[in-house]
Scaffold this active site. Sequence first.
Site, PDB file in Angstrom:
ATOM      1  N   GLU A  36      54.825  65.315 -39.506  1.00  0.00           N
ATOM      2  CA  GLU A  36      54.911  64.216 -40.472  1.00  0.00           C
ATOM      3  C   GLU A  36      55.037  64.794 -41.876  1.00  0.00           C
ATOM      4  O   GLU A  36      54.329  65.732 -42.241  1.00  0.00           O
ATOM      5  CB  GLU A  36      53.658  63.344 -40.394  1.00  0.00           C
ATOM      6  N   GLU A  71      53.133  58.963 -51.056  1.00  0.00           N
ATOM      7  CA  GLU A  71      52.089  58.093 -50.533  1.00  0.00           C
ATOM      8  C   GLU A  71      51.165  57.752 -51.705  1.00  0.00           C
ATOM      9  O   GLU A  71      50.886  58.601 -52.546  1.00  0.00           O
ATOM     10  CB  GLU A  71      51.317  58.816 -49.427  1.00  0.00           C
TER      11      GLU A  71
END
Length: 284
Positions: free
Chosen positions: A159, A164
Amino acid sequence: MKFITFKFLVFGIVLILISGFVMNKEKYPKYKGYNLVWHDEFNVNGAPDEKNWNYEEGFVRNNENQWYQKENAYCQNGFLIIEAKTESRINPHFVSYDDKDWRKNRDSIRVTSSCLITRGKHSWKYGRFEMRAKIPVAKGMWPAFWTLGVQGNWPANGEIDIMEYYRGKILANVAWKSVSGATAWNSKTALLSDFKKDSWADEFHIWKMDWDENSIKLYVDNQLMNETSINETIIDSKQLIKPFLQPHYLLVNLAVGGTEGGEFNKKSFPSKYSIDYIRVYQKK
């Protein structure tokens, strides 16, 4: 006769201005040694281009509070908008919101949002990935721009969180399966207040990843946030799935609450994640 000529003259000028605007919109930045291999500029109002995007549906991960549905993603005035909003009822085409036992009696505010993914449509091995966007920072919001490997289950597939945000923090992360079988993280965090500009969250910013066979580098506005060596992510030479030596697909979503988003209230809604473009370049 003069009036007709004047009308045609004005019409011609308008056409020139419009064609010039279109040409400028189609002039994408060039990077030495790279070709633009895929992009979405979100210039057509309505639903996002179905040739590029699929959608996640329902409750998906991280004990998040939003119900994902495609209706919360739309293109408007040259931007992709992902909107988190409250609902009195959930889309009847999906399973009832209250049918999830772990969800019952938990939420006094019912929330929907959207997660768009290129899985099954587009994936890339290495390249420069860019997004220009304005992110929502209201209480409980958890926007992200990230990738997952096409082979293997998480975290073995790898990932990469190019962007974010939650609880006042901007993050750039890389995750994979460690030797012990646990999830290994290389995570770097900057406080929103570190950017020393009160209007920062109200402006558009460029998030970028440079990824090749040696490293993954994650940036915001050309500020290096995180660098991960690919060798660090490989357990041994016999490893069947090497997480960052395989193609990845893109995800762009607005989560609410959950394990990291934290608490939210009615004042948090509606929240909009506005994306100007997403582009993928690869070396020539």
